[in-house]
Design a protein around this motif. Structure first.
Motif, PDB file in Angstrom:
ATOM      1  N   ASN A  23      -0.711   9.308   4.025  1.00  0.00           N
ATOM      2  CA  ASN A  23      -0.606   8.611   5.317  1.00  0.00           C
ATOM      3  C   ASN A  23      -0.378   7.108   5.178  1.00  0.00           C
ATOM      4  O   ASN A  23      -0.408   6.392   6.177  1.00  0.00           O
ATOM      5  N   GLU A  24      -0.163   6.628   3.962  1.00  0.00           N
ATOM      6  CA  GLU A  24       0.287   5.250   3.818  1.00  0.00           C
ATOM      7  C   GLU A  24       1.773   5.192   4.148  1.00  0.00           C
ATOM      8  O   GLU A  24       2.520   6.152   3.938  1.00  0.00           O
ATOM      9  N   GLN A  43       2.971   3.914  18.938  1.00  0.00           N
ATOM     10  CA  GLN A  43       2.445   5.244  19.263  1.00  0.00           C
ATOM     11  C   GLN A  43       2.725   6.245  18.151  1.00  0.00           C
ATOM     12  O   GLN A  43       1.877   7.088  17.839  1.00  0.00           O
ATOM     13  N   TYR A  44       3.919   6.153  17.551  1.00  0.00           N
ATOM     14  CA  TYR A  44       4.223   7.066  16.437  1.00  0.00           C
ATOM     15  C   TYR A  44       3.255   6.840  15.284  1.00  0.00           C
ATOM     16  O   TYR A  44       2.724   7.791  14.693  1.00  0.00           O
ATOM     17  N   ILE A  45       3.003   5.586  14.958  1.00  0.00           N
ATOM     18  CA  ILE A  45       2.103   5.268  13.849  1.00  0.00           C
ATOM     19  C   ILE A  45       0.683   5.720  14.153  1.00  0.00           C
ATOM     20  O   ILE A  45       0.008   6.335  13.308  1.00  0.00           O
ATOM     21  N   GLU A  46       0.225   5.484  15.369  1.00  0.00           N
ATOM     22  CA  GLU A  46      -1.138   5.890  15.742  1.00  0.00           C
ATOM     23  C   GLU A  46      -1.256   7.410  15.801  1.00  0.00           C
ATOM     24  O   GLU A  46      -2.251   7.990  15.333  1.00  0.00           O
ATOM     25  N   ARG A  47      -0.277   8.063  16.383  1.00  0.00           N
ATOM     26  CA  ARG A  47      -0.314   9.521  16.540  1.00  0.00           C
ATOM     27  C   ARG A  47      -0.379  10.234  15.192  1.00  0.00           C
ATOM     28  O   ARG A  47      -1.004  11.294  15.063  1.00  0.00           O
ATOM     29  N   GLY A  49      -1.609   8.810  12.410  1.00  0.00           N
ATOM     30  CA  GLY A  49      -2.680   8.260  11.585  1.00  0.00           C
ATOM     31  C   GLY A  49      -2.186   7.486  10.380  1.00  0.00           C
ATOM     32  O   GLY A  49      -2.810   7.535   9.310  1.00  0.00           O
ATOM     33  N   LEU A  50      -1.100   6.741  10.547  1.00  0.00           N
ATOM     34  CA  LEU A  50      -0.490   6.051   9.413  1.00  0.00           C
ATOM     35  C   LEU A  50      -1.109   4.686   9.186  1.00  0.00           C
ATOM     36  O   LEU A  50      -1.534   4.011  10.123  1.00  0.00           O
TER      37      LEU A  50
END
Length: 212
Positions: A23-24, A43-47, A49-50
């Motif tokens: 997830n990095e 939102q993509y990054i949060e969704r 978990g990145l």
């Protein structure tokens, strides 16, 4: 490695988010000018978990750096690019005025200078830095041999090449960069471009009219 592409609208530019099983992640060419585009990226990054570890620029033309300030502020990472393109940063506001719009926010300075042979590491993934000047003097390509792909900004396109009529562009240098740095890679290498569709090294060697 997972590759997510966003096409943002001011100058339809491809922004890439790369991540792996840890997830990095890294962001390449944050072109998000508008707030809704920035929110889409967030939102993509949060969704998913990145954890954003790097903000990479293939080059520093204005359309590829609109979102640098947002990403730097949101994720605490500074832009990484070639020192050879640093001369473009003080000119970004003037370039915006030439196209009839205002710069959305001040562009941050380069936080880490990249050069040929450097390696960008995130999670279990490594991107090799390849210098490919011509479109701009500091154009960089990010290559991942394990997954047979590269991210080339405006160096090479499907059936075309980057323009060379911009500040310090050089046509012959660009042709040489593609021939000696990109076309030596395996034919199956996927080429993720700064604008438009992806392609492969093999397809461009065979069909690109600039190399016939």
């Amino acid at each position: 490695m997972t590759v997510k592409c966003f096409e943002f609208n001011m100058f339809p530019v491809n922004t890439y988010v790369l991540s792996d099983e840890t997830n990095e992640a890294v962001i390449i060419d944050a072109g998000c000018y508008y707030e809704d585009e920035q929110e889409m990226l967030k939102q993509y990054i949060e969704r998913n978990g990145l954890k954003v570890k790097h903000l990479l620029n293939t080059h520093l033309h204005l359309d590829h750096i609109f979102g640098n300030a947002f990403v730097a502020r949101e994720y605490g990472v500074k832009p990484e690019a070639s020192a050879d393109d640093e001369f473009l940063l003080p000119k970004v506001e003037d370039y915006c005025r030439m196209f009839g719009f205002k710069l959305n926010e001040e562009t941050p300075s380069i936080g880490n200078y990249l050069k040929e042979g450097d390696e960008i590491r995130f999670g279990n993934t490594v991107l090799k830095v390849i210098q490919a000047p011509g479109h701009s003097p500091g154009s960089l390509v990010y290559y991942n041999g394990k997954d047979n792909c590269l991210f080339c900004g405006d160096v090479l396109f499907r059936g075309s090449i980057g323009r060379t009529d911009l500040d310090k562009g050089d046509y012959h240098q660009l042709i040489n960069s593609i021939s000696t740095k990109l076309f030596v890679l395996p034919d199956q290498t996927i080429v993720y471009t700064g604008h438009g569709e992806s392609t492969t090294i093999g397809n461009e060697k065979m069909n690109n009219p600039f190399f016939r």
